[in-house]
Scaffold this motif. Structure first.
Motif, PDB file in Angstrom:
ATOM      1  N   ARG A  63       0.832  -1.196   0.000  1.00 21.86           N
ATOM      2  CA  ARG A  63       0.000   0.000   0.000  1.00 21.86           C
ATOM      3  C   ARG A  63       0.873   1.254   0.000  1.00 21.86           C
ATOM      4  O   ARG A  63       0.541   2.241  -0.671  1.00 21.86           O
ATOM      5  CB  ARG A  63      -0.925  -0.018   1.216  1.00 21.86           C
ATOM      6  CG  ARG A  63      -1.933   1.100   1.185  1.00 21.86           C
ATOM      7  CD  ARG A  63      -3.052   0.886   2.165  1.00 21.86           C
ATOM      8  NE  ARG A  63      -3.975   2.000   2.090  1.00 21.86           N
ATOM      9  CZ  ARG A  63      -4.831   2.321   3.043  1.00 21.86           C
ATOM     10  NH1 ARG A  63      -4.907   1.580   4.125  1.00 21.86           N
ATOM     11  NH2 ARG A  63      -5.612   3.365   2.912  1.00 21.86           N
ATOM     12  N   ASN A  66       2.031   1.831  -3.460  1.00 16.93           N
ATOM     13  CA  ASN A  66       0.920   2.328  -4.273  1.00 16.93           C
ATOM     14  C   ASN A  66       0.696   3.825  -4.014  1.00 16.93           C
ATOM     15  O   ASN A  66       0.504   4.604  -4.953  1.00 16.93           O
ATOM     16  CB  ASN A  66      -0.348   1.531  -3.959  1.00 16.93           C
ATOM     17  CG  ASN A  66      -1.523   1.986  -4.785  1.00 16.93           C
ATOM     18  OD1 ASN A  66      -1.389   2.286  -5.955  1.00 16.93           O
ATOM     19  ND2 ASN A  66      -2.687   2.050  -4.168  1.00 16.93           N
ATOM     20  N   GLN A 120      -2.289   5.158   7.090  1.00 14.25           N
ATOM     21  CA  GLN A 120      -2.337   5.013   5.632  1.00 14.25           C
ATOM     22  C   GLN A 120      -3.666   5.513   5.075  1.00 14.25           C
ATOM     23  O   GLN A 120      -3.701   6.108   4.004  1.00 14.25           O
ATOM     24  CB  GLN A 120      -2.097   3.562   5.234  1.00 14.25           C
ATOM     25  CG  GLN A 120      -0.642   3.169   5.371  1.00 14.25           C
ATOM     26  CD  GLN A 120      -0.392   1.749   4.890  1.00 14.25           C
ATOM     27  OE1 GLN A 120      -1.167   0.846   5.177  1.00 14.25           O
ATOM     28  NE2 GLN A 120       0.695   1.574   4.174  1.00 14.25           N
ATOM     29  N   SER A 124      -3.918   8.388   2.365  1.00 14.09           N
ATOM     30  CA  SER A 124      -4.607   8.134   1.100  1.00 14.09           C
ATOM     31  C   SER A 124      -5.662   9.206   0.834  1.00 14.09           C
ATOM     32  O   SER A 124      -5.787   9.712  -0.283  1.00 14.09           O
ATOM     33  CB  SER A 124      -5.262   6.746   1.133  1.00 14.09           C
ATOM     34  OG  SER A 124      -5.931   6.496  -0.081  1.00 14.09           O
TER      35      SER A 124
END
Length: 142
Positions: A63, A66, A120, A124
């Motif tokens: 993640r 990404n 996270q 995000s």
């Protein structure tokens, strides 16, 4: 007759020598294969141990990668200003530091994983908001 006996003895000796050399060559080949196989098995074991260790965080790592790609794309397409990029990168560093701290004792606990996921999620959301706001890299230069 003596020459014949010597020739027979010599040829038998040569045949044995050839056979011994063949066996030695075969043994060397087997040794090389075993050494390669041993190395492969050891590497596979180390990989399996690392993947299954309590400190392994492959989902978090994936993640993070990404999210860093999303930031890079925002830079490339001009949807992130320099200031936004710095802030988002700083947020990614904070998540990485928290992950390293969680791994420091050899085990990432459920609470630590929850905290990392929360960080996270926040990062995000920030990436999305900054990429989709009205500011662009072109606007920042004006």
């Amino acid at each position: 007759a003596e020459h014949v006996d010597e020739l027979v003895a010599f040829s038998a000796e040569a045949a044995w020598r050839d056979r011994i050399e063949e066996q030695a060559a075969t043994a060397d080949a087997v040794d090389r294969r075993l050494a390669g196989l041993t190395t492969a098995v050891a590497a596979a074991g180390a990989f399996a141990q690392a993947a299954s260790s309590p400190a392994a965080t492959p989902g978090i790592d994936k993640r993070q990668a990404n999210q860093e790609q999303r930031i890079d794309k925002g830079i490339a397409n001009g949807s992130l200003t320099k200031r936004e990029t710095v802030r988002l990168e700083r947020e990614q560093v904070a998540v990485n530091k928290a992950e390293d701290k969680a791994k420091a004792d050899g085990t990432v606990t459920k609470a630590e994983r929850k905290r990392l996921h929360k960080m996270q999620n926040h990062a995000s959301r920030d990436i999305y908001r900054q990429k989709h706001d009205k500011q662009t890299a072109v606007d920042a230069g004006k």
